[in-house]
Design an enzyme around this catalytic site. Structure first.
Site, PDB file in Angstrom:
ATOM      1  N   CYS A   1      -5.263 -14.636  68.755  1.00  0.00           N
ATOM      2  CA  CYS A   1      -5.114 -15.972  68.677  1.00  0.00           C
ATOM      3  C   CYS A   1      -3.885 -16.398  68.507  1.00  0.00           C
ATOM      4  O   CYS A   1      -3.475 -17.165  69.218  1.00  0.00           O
ATOM      5  CB  CYS A   1      -5.982 -16.545  67.545  1.00  0.00           C
ATOM      6  SG  CYS A   1      -7.758 -16.384  67.829  1.00  0.00           S
ATOM      7  N   HIS A   2      -3.066 -15.984  67.419  1.00  0.00           N
ATOM      8  CA  HIS A   2      -1.705 -16.377  67.136  1.00  0.00           C
ATOM      9  C   HIS A   2      -0.839 -15.099  67.068  1.00  0.00           C
ATOM     10  O   HIS A   2       0.323 -15.214  66.433  1.00  0.00           O
ATOM     11  CB  HIS A   2      -1.664 -17.342  65.814  1.00  0.00           C
ATOM     12  CG  HIS A   2      -2.784 -18.543  66.009  1.00  0.00           C
ATOM     13  ND1 HIS A   2      -3.935 -18.355  65.670  1.00  0.00           N
ATOM     14  CD2 HIS A   2      -2.597 -19.741  66.885  1.00  0.00           C
ATOM     15  CE1 HIS A   2      -4.443 -19.576  65.723  1.00  0.00           C
ATOM     16  NE2 HIS A   2      -3.718 -20.335  66.689  1.00  0.00           N
ATOM     17  N   GLY A   3      -1.114 -13.916  67.264  1.00  0.00           N
ATOM     18  CA  GLY A   3      -0.606 -12.958  67.264  1.00  0.00           C
ATOM     19  C   GLY A   3      -0.050 -12.120  66.076  1.00  0.00           C
ATOM     20  O   GLY A   3       1.120 -12.007  65.617  1.00  0.00           O
TER      21      GLY A   3
END
Lengths: 187, 422, 286
Positions: A151-153
């Site tokens: 999703c956001h690493g």
């Protein structure tokens, strides 16, 4: 107990004075206490019901999980990763200086004595709640060989600790207990 | 409105003053239920049932909202969701039994409240509006209770819904389309259950709104009293608070004792065993009966066994059943006797007594199987019921000779005339 | 005007009702309705008491366990108790491990998807599971039982007039049809005569046919009567697991309300004292 007043006393005048007789206070207080006691079950009904509490813990048979494998199970309606760490993964985790970690924890702090190869964590990214990849065969395990949240690493290492990316904390470790060598009770 | 000697609300705190200027709710409560509402001093215990009904409405709303947190209004799982409440939800069994029995006690209070109104002439001028609003409340309460009973989706829930919605079919031409519109289908099913749940949640708040109007309308003329004689001076009244709040308070205790005894020790006594069987559209119960508070009307419905000319018996029954309640709307104009209270109308008292017995008989027949001799008894009892309101009362107001009324409330209570009482 | 219309409507309804009454009365007199035969042969439930009866009632957990054993060995093959969960058995005295074992070893598995193939199959029970049904659905139940569907027993003592005494009477009431039973009411194939059943003949064969059908671990003699009573008591519990809490709460609430009402009454008398003092004496007392 009723003192007889003279008949002339006007009712209208009398009631102008609030009679703070003890009995009135006692009656209202006693009834009030009852009303307060009644509120308890009316609010307590919102607490988890017996059937929900019954599923508060789950027994998992981990005999089939080989070293290097992991499974995903559902506990309290959320995913839990149960991983059987390889020796390599364990030494990699222990080699890290915890002072450099955003959320300093050793692998030993995140496992139980005698079962250090069993890493049991929530499968919920501590950033905004996505399910990280890495538990199933072939999934991307990120730069640190643990879990990776697409999703956001956020990258988690072999001990599921946050190493890179926006997540603030390591993957949470739920309460668990090994009932035998092959059965663990989570929750 | 109200009386000139009513005590005035004066806020004692700064906050009280602020509220009074911005949104005078405390003043409203003070004037309607507090020390600012002069009430006749001679009210007897029959006057307690209005507030008691109001309290049971609050009980129903509170327990109902809680039940709605756990209930599932889908025909496949409704029954199980109620059992989930009974077995797994913390104190769920208590809340469910309180709600089921609370409905019965709400109706007990309402019937006694209506009985008070009928006997003491509370429906007469200038209180006609209060009476009309009251009948509206009663109709809404019956609709609410009917829909509520369907929700557990037991055998009686389903078959009761089938019978009552089936009545609409009796309306010529438009009956069946109306029935299908109401049900959202051809028989009670998911569509009906869901909309009954929605409306069952809604109507109690509509009832609360109508009750506010009911009390508002009351405060214009003020309360009636057992003598039926108007309030003439301050000696005739006492402030509602603390006199009637205290009286209502202790009788509330008595009512709660009975309510708790039912709820905790005989929770299923007023219910029907068949409703613990999940609804089965393929299997009709041996005797379909509604809850006890509908029994008199059910008896009237089933009393019509023969067609009249072109009107089928089923339609007659439906028309009669609704008429039996709608007739109350016309009561202030059917009974035009200038004497209000039954205490001073000796013939009226006799017929009132017969009416009470008649309604009890109708109730008993309504709960019995639709067999002889109950059908014949229902027919006689229903005949008297209609005769009472539509023939006897109108004639009585012409032909009866009332007893002399007391000069004032104070005189009837103290024996001394109003003027010298101070 | 209202009164005139009212009188006309009243005459119509009352009139037609009286006519209907008249016609019905004539019919009743000339052609009295025949009571169905069941009425004369049907018997009211026997007089039997249970420890949970009455406002002071409590469960006898030993009995409930015997009843559960009876249910398990005799009834469970056909009758479900799908509203009861295995974990509820802790309430009648089994400990956590015993419950786990009962759940895991229950003859019928719990339907669940195979975790690997996704196919619907069954798995051993867990305490959190409800008792699984012996038949997948009503059609299967009917097919296996000569078109009769054995009802779920969870609520049976609340779902029948007569309650637990009715269940007990039914279980012990099987008998040969009396000689004067009309031909039309005799049990057909697959039916059995039982005067405690409303229709006199039911599809369930006598489930308790001999003594010691169940071997109770606590040594109680398992007569048919005893087994029937124990199973009935067990079914009271399945229908009303909260019975004891309900009674306890009831007494506490009533005690509180009694005191509160007395206090409230005394407060009422104090407040009204001066107003009531002005009342004239009733002429009888003067």
């Amino acid at each position: 107990m009723a003192t007889v007043e003279t008949a002339e006393t006007a009712v209208a005048e009398e009631s102008g004075v609030r009679r703070r007789d003890f009995i009135n206070i006692a009656a209202v207080s006693f009834a009030g206490a009852g009303a307060v006691a009644t509120v308890f079950p009316l609010v307590n009904q919102m607490n988890p019901s017996a059937d929900v509490l019954a599923l508060a813990s789950v027994d998992v048979d981990v005999a089939a999980i080989d070293r290097g494998q992991a499974i995903k199970i559902l506990w309290r309606k959320q995913p839990v990763f149960i991983r059987n760490l390889t020796e390599k993964e364990i030494s990699e985790a222990n080699a890290v200086d915890t002072a450099t970690l955003r959320d300093p924890q050793t692998l030993a702090e995140r496992t139980t004595v005698g079962k250090e190869n069993w890493l049991i964590t929530m499968g919920v990214c501590t950033h905004l709640g996505c399910v990280p990849l890495g538990a199933a065969e072939g999934e991307n395990r990120g730069e640190f060989g643990g879990y990776f949240c697409p999703c956001h690493g956020s990258h988690y290492d072999t001990a599921a600790r946050i190493r890179k990316g926006p997540a603030p904390r390591n993957l949470d470790v739920p309460e668990y207990e090994f009932l035998s060598d092959t059965v663990v009770k989570i929750g | 409105m109200s009386f000139p000697w009513a005590k005035q609300y004066t806020p004692t705190t700064e906050f009280g003053q602020w509220m009074d200027e911005k949104l005078p709710v405390p003043r409203l409560v003070y004037n309607s239920l507090g020390a600012g509402y002069p009430t006749p001093r001679n009210l007897n215990y029959m006057w307690n049932f209005g507030s008691l009904a109001g309290i049971f409405l609050v009980v129903q709303i509170v327990t109902g909202i809680i039940l709605a947190m756990h209930y599932a209004a889908n025909a496949n799982i409704a029954f199980d969701s109620v059992e989930h409440i009974m077995r797994d939800v913390n104190s769920g069994w208590m809340i469910r039994y309180a709600h089921a029995n609370g409905a019965s006690f709400f109706f007990i209070a309402i019937y006694l409240h209506i009985g008070r109104g009928l006997f003491y002439g509370s429906y007469k001028a200038p209180r006609e509006m209060i009476w009309l609003l009251g009948v509206v409340i009663y109709l809404l309460a019956m609709a609410t209770a009917f829909m509520g009973y369907v929700l557990p989706w037991g055998q009686m829930s389903f078959w009761g819904a089938k019978v009552i919605t089936g009545l609409f079919e009796a309306i010529p031409l438009v009956g069946k389309p109306i029935q299908e519109l109401l049900l959202g289908g051809f028989a009670p099913d998911n569509a009906a259950l869901n909309r009954f749940f929605s409306l069952h949640y809604l109507l109690p708040f509509v009832i609360a709104g109508v009750i506010i109007m009911h009390i508002w309308a009351l405060h214009i003329p003020g309360s009636n009293n057992p003598t039926g004689v108007d309030v003439k001076g301050p000696q005739d009244t006492v402030p509602f608070h603390p006199y009637y709040t205290a009286k209502d308070g202790w009788t509330l205790g008595v009512a709660l004792i009975f309510f708790s005894a039912m709820m905790f020790f005989l929770p299923n006594a007023l219910g029907h065993a068949d409703n613990y069987i999940p609804a089965n559209p393929l299997s009709t119960p041996a005797h379909i009966v509604p809850e006890w508070y509908f029994w008199p009307w059910y008896a009237i419905l089933r009393a019509f066994t023969f067609d009249f000319l072109f009107i089928p018996a089923k339609l007659l029954g439906v028309l009669a059943m609704f008429s039996a309640i709608l007739v109350w709307f016309f009561l202030p104009w059917l009974d035009k006797s200038p004497v209000r209270s039954g205490l001073f109308r000796p013939k009226f008292k006799i017929f009132f007594g017969i009416l009470v017995v008649d309604v009890l008989i109708l109730g008993y027949c309504g709960g019995a199987p639709a067999e002889e001799p109950f059908v014949m008894i229902s027919q006689l009892a229903s005949a008297y019921y209609f005769a009472h309101f539509l023939i006897i009362l109108p004639l009585l107001s012409r032909l009866e000779k009332p007893e002399p009324l007391p000069n004032s409330i104070t005189e009837s209570v103290t024996g001394k005339p109003l003027e010298t009482a101070r | 005007m209202v009164r005139i219309i009212g009188i006309l409507i009243g005459l119509f309804f009352s009139g037609w009702l009286l006519v209907s009454f008249g016609r019905g009365a004539v019919e009743y007199a000339t052609n009295p309705p025949v009571k169905p035969v069941e009425y004369s042969f049907h018997e009211e439930p026997k007089d039997v008491s249970f420890s949970s009866d009455g406002p002071l009632g409590k469960f006898d957990r030993q009995q409930l366990q015997r009843g559960f054993q009876g249910y398990k060995e005799v009834c469970a093959a056909c009758h479900s108790i799908r509203l009861v969960a295995f974990r509820n058995l802790e309430e009648i005295g089994y400990n956590e491990d015993e419950v786990k074992a009962i759940a895991a070893n229950w003859a019928i598995g719990v339907p669940d998807a195979d975790p690997n193939t996704g196919e619907m199959t069954t798995r051993p029970g867990l305490p959190a599971d409800k008792f699984p049904k012996p038949f997948a659905n009503d059609i299967a139940a009917g097919a296996a039982n000569n078109n009769a569907i054995p009802p779920d027993l969870s609520l049976m003592t609340k779902a029948r007039e007569g309650g637990a005494p009715y269940v007990y009477s039914l279980l012990t009431g099987y008998t040969d049809p009396p000689a004067n039973l009309p031909e039309a009411n005799r049990p057909g194939p697959g039916l059995h005569y039982n005067p405690y059943f409303a229709n006199l003949n039911l599809a369930m064969a006598p489930p308790l046919a001999v003594d010691d059908q169940v071997s109770y671990s606590d040594g109680t003699k398992a007569s048919i009567d005893q087994m029937a009573e124990d199973v009935s008591a067990f079914l009271i519990w399945t229908a009303e697991p909260k019975l004891e809490e309900r009674h306890q709460a009831g007494w506490a609430v009533l005690a509180f309300l009694l005191i509160a009402t007395i206090l409230a009454y005394l407060s009422y008398r104090t407040i009204w004292a001066d107003v009531k003092a002005e009342k004239k004496k009733k002429s009888a007392e003067a």
